[in-house]
Design an enzyme around this catalytic site. Sequence first.
Site, PDB file in Angstrom:
ATOM      1  N   TYR A  97      38.095  24.426  34.082  1.00 58.35           N
ATOM      2  CA  TYR A  97      38.964  25.471  34.627  1.00 58.35           C
ATOM      3  C   TYR A  97      40.214  24.806  35.186  1.00 58.35           C
ATOM      4  O   TYR A  97      40.143  23.732  35.798  1.00 58.35           O
ATOM      5  CB  TYR A  97      38.246  26.225  35.764  1.00 58.35           C
ATOM      6  CG  TYR A  97      39.145  27.206  36.474  1.00 58.35           C
ATOM      7  CD1 TYR A  97      39.238  28.523  36.026  1.00 58.35           C
ATOM      8  CD2 TYR A  97      39.932  26.816  37.556  1.00 58.35           C
ATOM      9  CE1 TYR A  97      40.084  29.429  36.648  1.00 58.35           C
ATOM     10  CE2 TYR A  97      40.788  27.721  38.183  1.00 58.35           C
ATOM     11  CZ  TYR A  97      40.858  29.015  37.724  1.00 58.35           C
ATOM     12  OH  TYR A  97      41.710  29.907  38.329  1.00 58.35           O
ATOM     13  N   GLU A 105      46.908  30.434  34.606  1.00 57.87           N
ATOM     14  CA  GLU A 105      45.472  30.172  34.646  1.00 57.87           C
ATOM     15  C   GLU A 105      44.981  29.818  33.245  1.00 57.87           C
ATOM     16  O   GLU A 105      45.184  30.587  32.305  1.00 57.87           O
ATOM     17  CB  GLU A 105      44.702  31.393  35.174  1.00 57.87           C
ATOM     18  CG  GLU A 105      43.229  31.081  35.413  1.00 57.87           C
ATOM     19  CD  GLU A 105      42.461  32.282  35.944  1.00 57.87           C
ATOM     20  OE1 GLU A 105      42.494  33.347  35.289  1.00 57.87           O
ATOM     21  OE2 GLU A 105      41.812  32.150  36.997  1.00 57.87           O
TER      22      GLU A 105
END
Length: 400
Positions: free
Chosen positions: A118, A206
Amino acid sequence: MNIHEYQAKELLEKYGVAVPKGIAAMSVDEAVKAAESMDTDLYVVKAQIHAGGRGAGYFTNDPSGKGGVRLCKTIDEVRDAAEAMMGKVLVTKQTGPEGKEVQRLYVTDGVDIEKEYYCSVVLDRALSRVTFMVSTEGGMDIEDVAENSPEKIVKVSVDTATGISGFHARKLAFGLGLKGAQVKSAVKFFSNLYLAFIDLDASIVEINPMVLVGDEMMALDAKMNFDPNALYRQKEVFAMRDESEEDENEKLASDNELSYVRLDGDIGCMVNGAGLAMATMDIIKLHGGEPANFLDVGGGATPERVTTAFKIILSDPSVKGILVNIFGGIMKCDIIAMGVIAAAKEVNLSVPLVVRLEGTNVEKGKELMAASGLPIISADSLGDAAIKVVEATKKSQEAA
Ligand code: GDP
Ligand code: MN
């Protein structure tokens, strides 16, 4: 402002951030053509909507229960996947139960993933810095990771005056346990991501998941949001706006310089000033009500704006009562009262309306409302207004 995954990847690629090859498609045939032009044995068909969680989502009226990210081995499978998605409604954790209609697809060259990570870049307002957050828990919601295993999140903040340095990027790479050539690729990835973030006036990037393909770090997914105040100098980004993804009312509001955000409750609010709007929502909650929206009509609350604001509030079927809370300063209370009366007449108001005015010419304003013949409930203070609107809304809920 939000853009699609394929657009974000197109921008990031220009800054040297590695992404899998992909082609956007506006129809099933275009998706098939895109796949045919790729020399690969794994294709990925991805629904493009302004919401995440597509892989784990589902299409309404599709008994297969398959989501909006599908791996395909043949062109026929690509066609089937595209047909199952295009024009269909995809429901994910982020769309709400009503879902979103898929109007664009992205066909990518499927990659062989070593490991998923992530990565996000956000503006940290408290530190006045740009903060990277990375985690070995790729593909998961970062909120869940933060809640259940916060030690798995590595954060590095960058001072924008000096920009990103090798040591920032290496700290992130080592935090993920990367070794050798992986570190080199990750350092390049983070550095270029930072450049894109700053240069494009992004407010969030993101990458979930960010993946290792061999030793190369790549963005398998990408979400970007931009500072709306900077769009005047981000022509390329602004051209990527997809109005069909935007809430009708939020669009109408922004065209009329109203700040509007829809919420889940049943009490519509019309207020001038963001601070007063927040306080109004708080006090409604304090008295047991639920606001249906945040709406700031701004300093120049002209009768036209008030009318538009009424229309926006009333177009939400869950609104069962309205509270107008306006401080008459630049615009005097009697003028605002005239605007409220005109708007209430024009839109054929069918729910109880509580109005609290304060400021210049407040008495004149109240007289006008009382003389209007409309069932306007006048309130004297913020608390009084909240109690009255909560009560009136409950009654109108019960009657409905
Ligand atoms: P999201 O569900 O909307 O977040 O969409 P993503 O783009 O993140 O895709 C969801 C998941 O699909 C990823 O976490 C991967 O596990 C998988 N996926 C997407 N593209 C590929 C690919 O090229 N190869 C493989 N093996 N899996 C992929
Ligand atoms: Mn994702």
